[in-house]
Write a protein that holds these residues in place. Sequence first.
Motif, short mmCIF file in Angstrom:
data_model
loop_
_atom_site.label_atom_id
_atom_site.label_comp_id
_atom_site.label_asym_id
_atom_site.label_seq_id
_atom_site.Cartn_x
_atom_site.Cartn_y
_atom_site.Cartn_z
N ASP A 163 60.92 48.93 81.16
CA ASP A 163 62.32 50.16 80.56
C ASP A 163 61.37 50.30 80.50
OD1 ASP A 163 65.06 51.18 80.35
OD2 ASP A 163 64.34 50.97 77.87
N GLY A 164 61.95 52.27 81.39
CA GLY A 164 60.31 53.42 80.97
C GLY A 164 61.14 53.81 79.77
N MET A 165 62.64 53.98 79.53
CA MET A 165 63.06 54.62 77.88
C MET A 165 62.70 54.08 76.74
SD MET A 165 67.08 56.32 78.98
CE MET A 165 66.86 56.42 77.42
N SER A 166 62.22 52.61 76.95
CA SER A 166 61.28 52.11 75.82
C SER A 166 60.08 52.07 75.71
CB SER A 166 61.47 50.75 75.74
OG SER A 166 62.99 50.20 75.67
N ILE A 167 59.61 52.56 77.03
CA ILE A 167 57.89 52.40 77.05
C ILE A 167 57.62 53.85 76.32
CG2 ILE A 167 55.97 52.33 77.93
CD1 ILE A 167 57.36 50.53 80.19
N ALA A 168 58.18 55.07 76.85
CA ALA A 168 58.29 56.65 76.47
C ALA A 168 58.65 56.39 74.94
CB ALA A 168 59.00 56.96 77.43
N ALA A 169 59.42 55.93 73.96
CA ALA A 169 59.96 56.09 72.94
C ALA A 169 59.35 55.38 72.51
CB ALA A 169 61.11 55.19 72.82
N TYR A 170 58.49 54.10 72.72
CA TYR A 170 57.16 53.73 71.83
C TYR A 170 55.84 54.81 71.71
CZ TYR A 170 53.75 49.86 70.60
OH TYR A 170 52.98 49.71 70.56
N HIS A 171 55.15 54.96 72.29
CA HIS A 171 54.04 56.02 72.70
C HIS A 171 55.02 57.28 72.07
CE1 HIS A 171 50.91 57.57 74.43
NE2 HIS A 171 51.29 58.60 74.09
N LEU A 172 55.87 57.72 72.40
CA LEU A 172 56.67 58.84 70.46
C LEU A 172 55.68 58.34 69.86
CD1 LEU A 172 59.84 60.58 71.79
CD2 LEU A 172 57.23 61.44 72.16
N PHE A 173 56.29 56.96 69.21
CA PHE A 173 56.15 55.85 68.20
C PHE A 173 54.55 56.85 67.51
CE2 PHE A 173 55.11 53.24 65.53
CZ PHE A 173 55.49 53.25 64.17
N ARG A 174 54.05 56.50 69.09
CA ARG A 174 52.54 55.87 67.89
C ARG A 174 51.72 57.47 68.36
NH1 ARG A 174 49.81 51.11 69.96
NH2 ARG A 174 48.25 51.88 68.94
N VAL A 175 52.22 58.79 68.91
CA VAL A 175 51.66 59.55 68.48
C VAL A 175 52.49 60.22 67.37
CG1 VAL A 175 50.92 59.93 71.05
CG2 VAL A 175 52.78 60.46 70.26
#
Lengths: 182, 182
Positions: A163-175
Amino acid sequence: MTPSKWSRISRETLLENPYYRIVHDRYVQPDGEVGDYQYIDIQGSAMVIPVLESGEMILVRQFRYLMQRECLEFPAGGIREGSAPIDTAKEELMEEAGFAARRWEEIGQFAPYSGASNEMCHVFLARDLEFVAPAPEGTEEMDVLQLPEARIEEKVVLGEIWDGMSIAAYHLFRVWRNTTNG
Amino acid sequence: MTPSKWSRISRETLLENPYYRIVHDRYVQPDGEVGDYQYIDIQGSAMVIPVLESGEMILVRQFRYLMQRECLEFPAGGIREGSAPIDTAKEELMEEAGFAARRWEEIGQFAPYSGASNEMCHVFLARDLEFVAPAPEGTEEMDVLQLPEARIEEKVVLGEIWDGMSIAAYHLFRVWRNTTNG
């Protein structure tokens, strides 16, 4: 006065359902010509990254009809008219995963599908979590999982989290965490 | 025979434009009732992460009408009927950024908007890049940038990169590299 480029000339609603409208805009292209644009007009959404004391994150497994397969995702949902993003975040965390949180922080936003939808997704970090109730009836297709970050990344590589939205959200969390040491 | 849950009962096309169709499916819900689903039916897409010898990545800056602001994104586009994802990737890298690449690798896939579109985005890593031609005419709104990863992550935090597909693709690249040491 000449209308400025990218400005809207007209809008018409082509169809409407309980979740969004399909609208047709006519607008001024950079070259001055009139362009046509059909897209999803929607309220926006909220996605929650729930992080437990242990560092594990809460995800939900659900079947996605459009792909005919299961996906692991962070709890998320569309913002209802008159509702604030944070309220939607709290509701979705409770409805999909059965958790409440005492600490909330908006860590970023992204547009999941900016070519064909005006949705902006607000990403919230939820901490100090408390399990309140099992996920409600009728969601038999939704399982709740707790996973450490290493397992989440493994599942991204394996294609189990697609799920692209979950992957993007996870990346936002990381940065966000790298920046704030939060 | 009882139709199995999540299976489609009927499909009708509600509207069609050069980019996608809006279709309406009736399907079997897990509880056996008939559900309705209106969504974007589209061919899929390809996104390219072009990495230079220096490690810098190539992004394009474009104005997104639906958000009325600019975004930095990786080159991407919809797959045309009868075209393979890799062909679309090559075309978009050339059309949007003016680059050709000698090394291509598909590093993952994700569904950018799985609640309302059946699009799957194929993510390609492009290496051994060669600048071939300036971006073609008519794309005056598109600038080509070369940025190191640290700057990309900074721009994600600052909200200058807010395209969910680009953020997801970048994350796929990061976990892919961690796994393969590629």
